[in-house]
Design an enzyme around this catalytic site. Sequence first.
Site, PDB file in Angstrom:
ATOM      1  N   HIS A   8       0.951  -1.176   0.100  1.00 27.41           N
ATOM      2  CA  HIS A   8      -0.010  -0.182  -0.051  1.00 27.41           C
ATOM      3  C   HIS A   8       0.769   1.179  -0.258  1.00 27.41           C
ATOM      4  CE1 HIS A   8       1.004   0.895   4.498  1.00 27.41           C
ATOM      5  NE2 HIS A   8       0.806  -0.767   4.782  1.00 27.41           N
ATOM      6  N   GLU A  82      -2.153  -7.375   7.328  1.00 28.73           N
ATOM      7  CA  GLU A  82      -0.728  -6.880   7.475  1.00 28.73           C
ATOM      8  C   GLU A  82      -0.890  -7.914   9.153  1.00 28.73           C
ATOM      9  OE1 GLU A  82       2.449  -7.138   7.979  1.00 28.73           O
ATOM     10  OE2 GLU A  82       2.906  -4.436   7.956  1.00 28.73           O
TER      11      GLU A  82
END
Length: 221
Positions: A8, A82
Amino acid sequence: MRLFLIRHGQTPSNVAGRLDTDAPGPGLTALGRRQAAAVPVALRDREVDAVAVSTLVRTSETAAPLAAARGLQPVVIDGLQEIEAAELEMRNDMDAVHAYVSTAFSWARGDTAVRMPGAELDGTAFFTRFDRGIAQATTLARESVAVFSHGAAIRVWSAARVHGLDPAVLQHSPLHNTAVVELEGDEHGWELVQWSPDPAGGPQLIAAHEEDPTGEPVDDA
C-alpha cells in the site's frame, strides 16, 4: 498465474514509524496518493485481470487508481491484512520494532510456534490465513491478479513461500510503499519474476526521513 504483490501507499503511521496493524487503519497521505496514482502507469505494459485488497482501508485507497484504469472492481479478501502487532500496536520505539520484525521473520525461517508478544497469533496462524487469502485471490482471474497488501506480510510470506528467497536477506532489505513483487506459479509453488523494492513510480517517491517499521530493513536485536 502471474501474481503482483503490491504494498500500500504511505500512511500517517508510516511517517511516524508506528506499528499500526488494526482495522480499519488509516488512509493515505498526500504522498501515498501520489504513489498510488503511479501504480497504473508503472504496470501499463502488464496484464492485470483482477484486483484484490486486504480488509485495511489503505490497500483499497492504493488499489483504486489501478482498478479504475483497468475497469475492475477490487475484491476485499480477509486474510491479506498486515501481521497483527498485538501489544506492540502503535509503538514506534526500537525495542518494539525489533520484537515485531524478529518474531515475524522467525516464522519465515520455520519457527512458526513463536507468538507475537501479547497475542494468540503465531506463524502457523499467519501463514494459514495469508495462504488462504492468496488462494482466494488467484481464483479471481485466469492469468494475472494484483494483490494489494502490507510490508511485513508480503516480506514474510514471500520469504517462506517463494522459491529461492532468503529470509535473512529480506529481513535486511527494504520494501517501500507501492513496491511491486512479481511472482509466477500456483498453489504448488511460486517463483520470483522480479522484486522491486522502490515505489512503483520510482525512487523519487520514497519518503525522506521516514522510519517505516514494516517496510524498512531491520537488523537482529
